[in-house]
Structure formats: C-alpha cells, structure tokens
Design an enzyme around this catalytic site. Structure first.
Site, PDB file in Angstrom:
ATOM      1  N   GLU A 494       0.847  -1.183   0.000  1.00  0.00           N
ATOM      2  CA  GLU A 494       0.000   0.000   0.000  1.00  0.00           C
ATOM      3  C   GLU A 494       0.896   1.252   0.000  1.00  0.00           C
ATOM      4  O   GLU A 494       1.780   1.358   0.858  1.00  0.00           O
ATOM      5  CB  GLU A 494      -0.903  -0.023   1.240  1.00  0.00           C
ATOM      6  N   GLU A 525      -3.979  -6.857   2.772  1.00  0.00           N
ATOM      7  CA  GLU A 525      -2.774  -7.467   3.352  1.00  0.00           C
ATOM      8  C   GLU A 525      -2.640  -8.955   3.025  1.00  0.00           C
ATOM      9  O   GLU A 525      -1.555  -9.447   2.736  1.00  0.00           O
ATOM     10  CB  GLU A 525      -2.749  -7.260   4.875  1.00  0.00           C
ATOM     11  N   GLN A 547       1.932  -2.231   5.784  1.00  0.00           N
ATOM     12  CA  GLN A 547       2.201  -0.836   6.114  1.00  0.00           C
ATOM     13  C   GLN A 547       2.588  -0.611   7.581  1.00  0.00           C
ATOM     14  O   GLN A 547       3.484   0.164   7.881  1.00  0.00           O
ATOM     15  CB  GLN A 547       1.010   0.027   5.728  1.00  0.00           C
ATOM     16  N   ASP A 550       0.948  -3.568  13.090  1.00  0.00           N
ATOM     17  CA  ASP A 550      -0.384  -3.890  13.620  1.00  0.00           C
ATOM     18  C   ASP A 550      -1.249  -4.617  12.579  1.00  0.00           C
ATOM     19  O   ASP A 550      -2.113  -5.402  12.930  1.00  0.00           O
ATOM     20  CB  ASP A 550      -1.101  -2.612  14.051  1.00  0.00           C
ATOM     21  N   TYR A 551      -1.027  -4.320  11.302  1.00  0.00           N
ATOM     22  CA  TYR A 551      -1.888  -4.897  10.257  1.00  0.00           C
ATOM     23  C   TYR A 551      -1.380  -6.236   9.745  1.00  0.00           C
ATOM     24  O   TYR A 551      -1.995  -6.836   8.854  1.00  0.00           O
ATOM     25  CB  TYR A 551      -2.077  -3.889   9.113  1.00  0.00           C
ATOM     26  N   HIS A 592      -1.269   1.781  15.851  1.00  0.00           N
ATOM     27  CA  HIS A 592      -0.035   2.159  15.161  1.00  0.00           C
ATOM     28  C   HIS A 592       1.164   2.017  16.079  1.00  0.00           C
ATOM     29  O   HIS A 592       2.232   2.530  15.791  1.00  0.00           O
ATOM     30  CB  HIS A 592      -0.104   3.612  14.648  1.00  0.00           C
TER      31      HIS A 592
END
Ligand code: TPP
Length: 804
Positions: A494, A525, A547, A550-551, A592
């Site tokens: 991304e 993702e 990115q 956390d993701y 984040h």
C-alpha cells in the site's frame, strides 16, 4: 446431452482420447472408493477424495501445460492423475502417511491425503526447470488459503512477459505464457480471502483461471447459508469485463457432467488467459459428492432423499458413461471392461503402496524383536519381553511409535538388571531418533547453499567523510542498489509505488524502475502476502510491505499456514523466499504502536524474524536476505526514519548476519537484553544508571528467529550474573521467549546471582497520546528503576531506594 460437434471430433478429441478420459475418471473413482474403504478399515487415519469432480478436471487437464501452476485443494486428484503429475501409488502412500519423499513426493508423509505438491526444488534446494513440469503449489487444508498465492502465481506471468530483464529466466517462464489454475469449493467462497484474491487478480489482470467446484454444500451446510442468492455465478457478474472498456474477467458457468461443454469451456478460457492475460472464472455447477465430504461422516445425515437420488443420476461418471454409449463411441461391455481393469489396477497398486509403507516398519519391528529375543534368556522378565515382542510383530497398522513404546517398556522392565544386551536396545533407540527427526522435523529452514545462515558477513565500510542521512534515505539507497543489482527484485504494498511508501523508503524508485517493479497495491494485506508467495515460488524476489506491524494480523493466517510451513510441509520440495517488510513498535495510538512480536514469533516458525534497532541494521538484513533463499519478516523501528545515520560506502553489499546479537554498551553489573525501539531507551537508561554507579551491559538481540546462535548473552551473564529482558510486547510474550532461550537453552541460569526479570509493556494495547504511551510501555525511567531495584536487592546500602 449435446452430440459431439464435428470440429471437436475431427481435430482435438478422438475416440481414443474419450476412452482414455473415461479410464482416468474410473481410475480416480476407484481410488476414492478404495481409499475410503482403507480409512474405514483402520489402515489410514483420514480420507478426503475427489469423487464427483472428475469430469471437469479431465477438461482442465487438457489445457494445463508444462510451466503452468495449480493452486488448488484436496478435491483435485483426477487432475493429478490425468496429468500424470501424481500416481495412484503416491496417492495411497500419502493416505497411509508414508514418511518418505520417494513414496510421497508431495509431502513425505507430513501432509494429509490429497494434499498435492510438485517438487519444484532439487534435493540440494536449488530450483528445477519449472518450464518442464506441471507445477502444483503445495496444498493446505484451511479453506481458501490456496487463493492468496494464486494472485502471485498468475501475476508472475505478467512480470515475465512485460519485464525484458527477466527474459533470460526461461527455467521459470517462457514469455509469461503460463496460466495459474485455481480451484476452490463453493462453500469456501464465503471466505473473505477468496473475494480479496478474485478482486486482486482482476485488478492486476493476471492470467488465472479459477474453477469453483459447486456441489451445493460445505460439509453439511448448503449454499443457502453460504452466499447471497445461493449462486456464485450471480454474485460474480460484476467481475465480467467489457472488452475494450473495462478490465475484469471472462465468466463461464458449466455443468459438471457435460463433457463436451466442459472441454470447450476450458479450451476457450485457457486460450484467452494464456494469450491475452485475461483471467477467467469457471463456475462448475451440478457437481456431486458420491461418498460425502470425507471419511469423518456420512452425507445421508444432512442430504435429503431427493438430493441423494439426484446426485446418483447426475453423477458425472454415470452421465459420461451414458453419453459414450449413446454416441456409439463404445459399448457398455467395453466400458465395463475398462471399469474392471481400473478397479483391479488401482487395487493392485494400492497393495504395492501398502507393502512399501509397511515393510520397512515391519523390518524395524523384527530387528527390535530379535534384540528382545537375545536379551530374554538373561532376564527375569523374559515373559514380559515376549509379550512386547509379540505385540510388535502383530501390529495391524504397523507404526514406529509402537516400536518405540515397546523399547521403552522393555527398558523400564529391565532397569535393575545389568544385562549386556540392553545396550543394543538403547543403541537402536538412539539410532532411530535422528532418523525420525529427519522424517518429521527437517527442512523447517533452508538447507541449501543459499540458506540465510550461510550468507557471508560483510561489514559496513565508512569513508571518513561518510554522510549523515535520515534513516529512510539510507534504506532508500539500499533498495535502489537491490533493484539495480537484481532484476528479480520487485517491491509492492500500500502506497509503495507512487508515494514510495509512507516513510519514503522507496521514494523515487518507481519512477526509476517502472510500475511493475515498484508498485502500489490495494488495501489487501492477505493477498499482498499471497502475491509475494506466488511470485517467490516462480523464481522472483518480492519485498512485500505491510504498512504497519499492527496490520500483520490481517495476513498472519496466510503467512503462518502457507508461507512459514511451505518448505517444511514439502520436506524441502518447495520454497518461497518472501521478504515481508513492515514497521512498528512505537508511533501513536492503539493501532499504530502495537508490538505483537510474540504472536509473530510463535506463529511463524519456519521464517526468520528480524527486529533491527536502526535503518543501517535493517539494510544489512535486507542485503543478507536478498542473497538467501528463505522467507523473513523484518520489523523496522517506526520512529527511526527521521534519525540520522552514517551512510556506509557499501550500502548494497554489506550484510548483517542472522542470529547474532550485538553488545551495544558494555558493563559489568547487569545485562539488559532488548531489541527494536526499546534499544534506544535502554541505552538512555544505561546512561542514567552510570550516573549512580551502575554499569549496565546492553545487548541488542536484533534477530529473534534465529536467536543468539553464538551464545553472546550467556557470555555476558558470566560477567554480570544478572539479567533483565525488555521489550514492548505483552507480559509473558517475547521477553518470556528470550528468557527461555537464555536461561534454559543456553544454560544461563547457572550464572545468575539475582532472580531474572522481564520488563514488557502492559497487557493491553498502547493507549493514544504521549501519556498513553508512557504508561503503556517501558520507558527510560521504568527501565532505570527495574535495573536499580535489582542492584538494590544486591546491595541495599549502596543503592538505597530513593523514588518510592
Ligand atoms: C478455515 C477453515 N475452516 C473450516 C475448515 C473445515 N472444513 C474443511 S472442508 C470444509 C467445507 C468446504 O466446502 P467447499 O468449499 O464447498 O469444498 P468441498 O469440500 O465441498 O469440495 C470445511 C468447513 C477448514 N478446513 N478450514
């Protein structure tokens, strides 16, 4: 049914072809029937078969060419048989869990039955010529998990076609002419990742041909509960391309028992996908499942009488047979003869597979029985030994486990008897252990010449006037060098393309190397990772960006189930050297600032997990990984991009070895072990400690998997006798992992004079804002206090508590 069109009969389909197809359908059906019987009679543990899906796969096989890939699931045995990519003997060897690559080349007994995989690698771990084989990406059981990698398998063809610097890699592609064929069950289409993959393939216009085998159920749950309108064709309509106007797919719906329509459909879809790179979705309807879902139950429990009758009538085998007779291609007697031959042939092959599986185990049992025979006359427990022996020799389902249990039982009975023959028994046991370790535990990591641990260390070189640049600029220089050096390197994620990632690591590189080498992706993702897995399996070197750390959770399933297990579950037959780049630990707010390292650490065994404290170390890790053939996760420190670092002269060449911690400050009073963002805080705390006369040694672990291979931390403990493990993960997370590694595995407990401690973050997510951060994670002051407290316990007078 439609009569054979002249065109088909004349050009592509001869009578012999059709009868061979019938033969393969019969072969596959008998394999299913006999396979189920083997499970129900106790000779295998579980069976899942492809009955009812045969005819469509015969049609698919006709268009599957060498160099193509399949990313499918456990129903595809007929395709395998038709391509001769997998033999009936291998099918039964896998059913019996024959733990030998020669017997089960797909998984060496590690996977379940009907989990197919081509050996893409030579025994030394190097790539074979994939243009010369029918390639199956290794199947996994989680429904839909074959879909993310389909994105990359198909997209690789696009890169090979459009990037001229890749043309020489003919071992992987011939002008990008390869199709990636996906297969998926109807019910699995209720999974999110299926839709994500379909969308991504459509956006990328990658040559995938996806077949949906729709038998109306997912185990017992009918389509009514799976999808709107109970009909995937209806739902997929929006993906239909409008040639010349929009991108998208060609959509087809075809009946599972209509031989000619299937052949025509697959020919058309494959032709367009191969030449024009337009993906296709083939919804195969009216599929049956004659034996039910698997050996775990019977479908009579949930299918109505009418449905069962319909399934009997529309069974593709019955329909195919009737059509052949009706078209006067063969008589009922001729077909019966084929049926009989196949039944007998499959049964004979099964028997060979069973004997090949059982004989080595029986030979092992015999060896142990002979040893017991030799010992028995010298023992007061002869009767017991005889009993064990008989048990070993008369196993219905021969297992090495039983042999090992027998040996252990015998040794227990003999424990007080100093019989010399006992040593033969223990020696046998010791000899078996490494063999079993190889059977079940080898190849978690690369054993090839390109294993990450074999990459030579090259130290960074700095000239006197080395420039001080921001961390993100340093990384950018490293990636620039990588893209220039190796045309196989592609980076995506991304905001990675046009923007050059949210922290500018790739800034300007799309303009320099083109949109195919440095690309933007949708917010997806799971399929960013799938895209990387597929590309890597086809010889490319993807750097896939998530990115924020956390993701990673969105993709952790596919990384865990597919990427991390790939090399192990094929016993070194396949690899996907994917580099996952992400950033984390500390920024702002709940989503984040996470540092879910223990989650990754424990779910991603089979990968390397690297946590560089700054961008120089990160660049060195990327340089190492790009010279290796293994998957890895690199977590950059979010707040390090704006800090200045010295630019090494050899930015594209220097390497940082995996599994080697660095002592970033030496001291003699206690050892502070940490990594990532807490490195800087720990160093600050160490400066404060020095002010009160405490000299802390600070060690940056920097590589969690592998962990401290040279044992540097225990060396430090020998000097300091005290240790604190610090990070931002939850209590009992990665700090506990490090504690176990150092105290248990390295034997560090022997050197301790104070109880060891961990200083992790709070058990909750990090709260927003600077105060939220301060009270959610360790900080310079809490690290200071933890260390000071430890020293206070040692010498309360010298280190009185002054802050409570
Ligand atoms: C993620 C996940 N959830 C549940 C299961 C258990 N399971 C195995 S097969 C299956 C049904 C799949 O149905 P469908 O996609 O229609 O394929 P079919 O087996 O009917 O060919 C389920 C629920 C699984 N393997 N993976």
């Amino acid at each position: 049914m439609t009569p054979i069109p002249e065109s088909l009969l004349d050009t592509t389909l001869t009578r012999e072809d059709i009868l061979l197809d019938y033969r393969i359908v019969q072969r596959s059906r008998h394999a299913s029937l006999i396979g189920r019987r083997e499970v129900l009679s106790g000779k295998a543990k579980f069976g899942i078969f492809g009955d009812g899906k045969e005819l469509a796969q015969i049609a698919l096989a006709k268009v599957f060419r060498k160099g193509d890939f399949r990313s499918g699931y456990y129903r595809d045995q007929t395709l395998m048989f038709a391509l001769e990519a997998f033999s009936v003997q291998e099918f039964f060897a896998q059913l019996y869990a024959h733990a030998d690559v020669a017997a089960d080349p797909s998984t060496a007994g590690r996977g379940m039955n009907a989990h197919f995989a081509t050996r893409l690698l030579n025994p030394d771990g190097s790539w074979r010529n994939l243009s010369e084989t029918y390639n199956n990406a290794s199947d996994v059981s989680p429904t839909g998990a074959q879909m993310p990698r389909l994105v990359g398998l198909a997209y690789a063809s696009k890169l090979y076609r459009e990037l001229s610097d890749l043309k020489h890699l003919s071992q992987f592609s011939r002008n990008g002419d390869e199709i990636a064929f996906g297969t998926v069950g109807n019910a699995t289409c209720a999974e999110g990742m299926v839709w994500e993959a379909i969308n991504a393939i459509g956006v990328l216009q990658a040559p995938a041909v996806l077949s949906i085998w729709d038998d109306g159920y997912g185990i017992s749950v009918s389509n009514e509960h799976q999808m709107v309108k109970q009909n995937m064709s209806e739902l997929l309509k929006g993906f239909q391309r409008e040639p010349g106007r929009t991108n998208g797919y060609d959509l087809y719906t075809v009946r599972a028992w209509d031989y000619l329509a299937l052949v025509e459909t697959y020919q058309k879809a494959a032709e367009i996908a191969r030449t024009e790179h337009v993906p296709a979705l083939i919804h195969v309807i009216e599929v049956t499942q004659p034996q039910g879902h698997s050996t775990s139950g019977s479908h009579e429990r949930y299918k109505s009488k009418e449905r069962l009758e319909w399934e009997q009538e529309f069974d593709c085998l019955n329909k195919f047979r009737a059509w052949i007779i009706e078209q006067s291609i063969a008589t009922a007697e001729e077909l019966q003869r084929i049926d009989d031959e196949e039944r007998t042939g499959v049964e004979a092959t099964r028997k060979r597979a069973w004997e090949a599986y059982t004989q080595p185990i029986q030979a092992d049992a015999q060896e142990v029985a002979d040893i017991l025979d030799e010992i028995a006359p010298h023992s007061a427990h002869a009767a017991r030994l005889e009993q064990i022996k008989q048990r070993l020799l008369n196993q219905q389902l021969p297992l090495r486990r039983e042999i090992m249990i027998g040996i252990r039982e015998a040794l227990l009975a003999l424990r007080a008897e100093p019989i010399p023959g006992k040593q033969v028994l223990t020696a046998w046991k010791q000899k078996l252990e490494p063999v079993q370790t190889d059977r079940y535990s080898s190849h978690l990591y690369s054993q090839s010449a390109e294993a990450a641990l074999k990459v030579a260390e090259v130290r960074p070189v700095y000239s006197d006037n080395a420039s001080q640049i921001h961390g993100f600029e340093l990384l950018n220089t490293c990636f620039d060098a990588a893209l220039a050096r190796d045309p196989r390197v592609v980076a995506f994620g991304e905001d990675v393309g046009r923007l050059g990632d949210v922290n500018q690591g790739f800034a300007g590189l799309q303009a320099k190397y083109g949109v195919l080498r440095v690309s933007d992706t949708g917010i997806r993702e799971t399929t960013i990772i799938g895209q990387a897995i597929g590309l890597a399996m086809r010889g490319l070197r993807p750097i896939a960006e998530i990115q924020y750390l956390d993701y990673l959770l969105y993709a952790i399933q596919i990384i865990s189930d597919d990427l991390a297990t790939l090399h192990w579950r094929t016993k070194g037959g396949q690899k996907a050297p994917v580099i996952i780049r992400t950033r984390g630990h500390r920024l702002e707010g709940v989503w984040h600032s996470g540092s879910l390292m223990a989650g990754a650490l424990h779910l991603l065994r089979g990968m390397h997990i690297l946590v560089p404290r700054n961008m120089t170390q990160a660049a060195g890790f990327y340089n190492t990984l790009l010279r290796a053939d293994e998957p890895a996760l690199v977590v950059e420190v979010l707040n390090g991009y704006r800090l200045k670092e010295r630019l090494p002269d050899n930015i594209g060449e220097f390497t940082v070895p995996l599994g080697v911690p660095e002592v970033v400050r030496s001291g003699s009073d206690l050892t502070l072990v940490t990594y990532g963002a807490t490195c800087r805080l720990t160093l600050e705390a160490a400066e404060l400690l020095a002010q009160v006369g405490i000299e802390a040694e600070v060690i940056d672990v920097q590589s969690l998997l592998p962990f401290d291979l040279p044992g540097r931390i225990v060396e430090s403990l020998k000097k300091t006798s005290r240790v604190i493990f610090i990070d931002e993960d939850v209590p009992g997370g990665t700090t506990a992992y490090m504690l176990q590694e150092v105290l248990e595995k390295q034997g560090g407990y022997q050197w301790l004079d104070s109880p060891p401690r961990t200083l992790p973050g709070q058990p909750h997510r990090p709260a927003y804002g600077s105060d939220g951060d301060y009270w959610s994670k360790p900080n310079t002051e809490t690290i200071f206090e933890a260390a000071y407290e430890m020293m206070h316990e040692v010498d309360p007078e010298r280190y009185p508590v002054f802050y409570k």
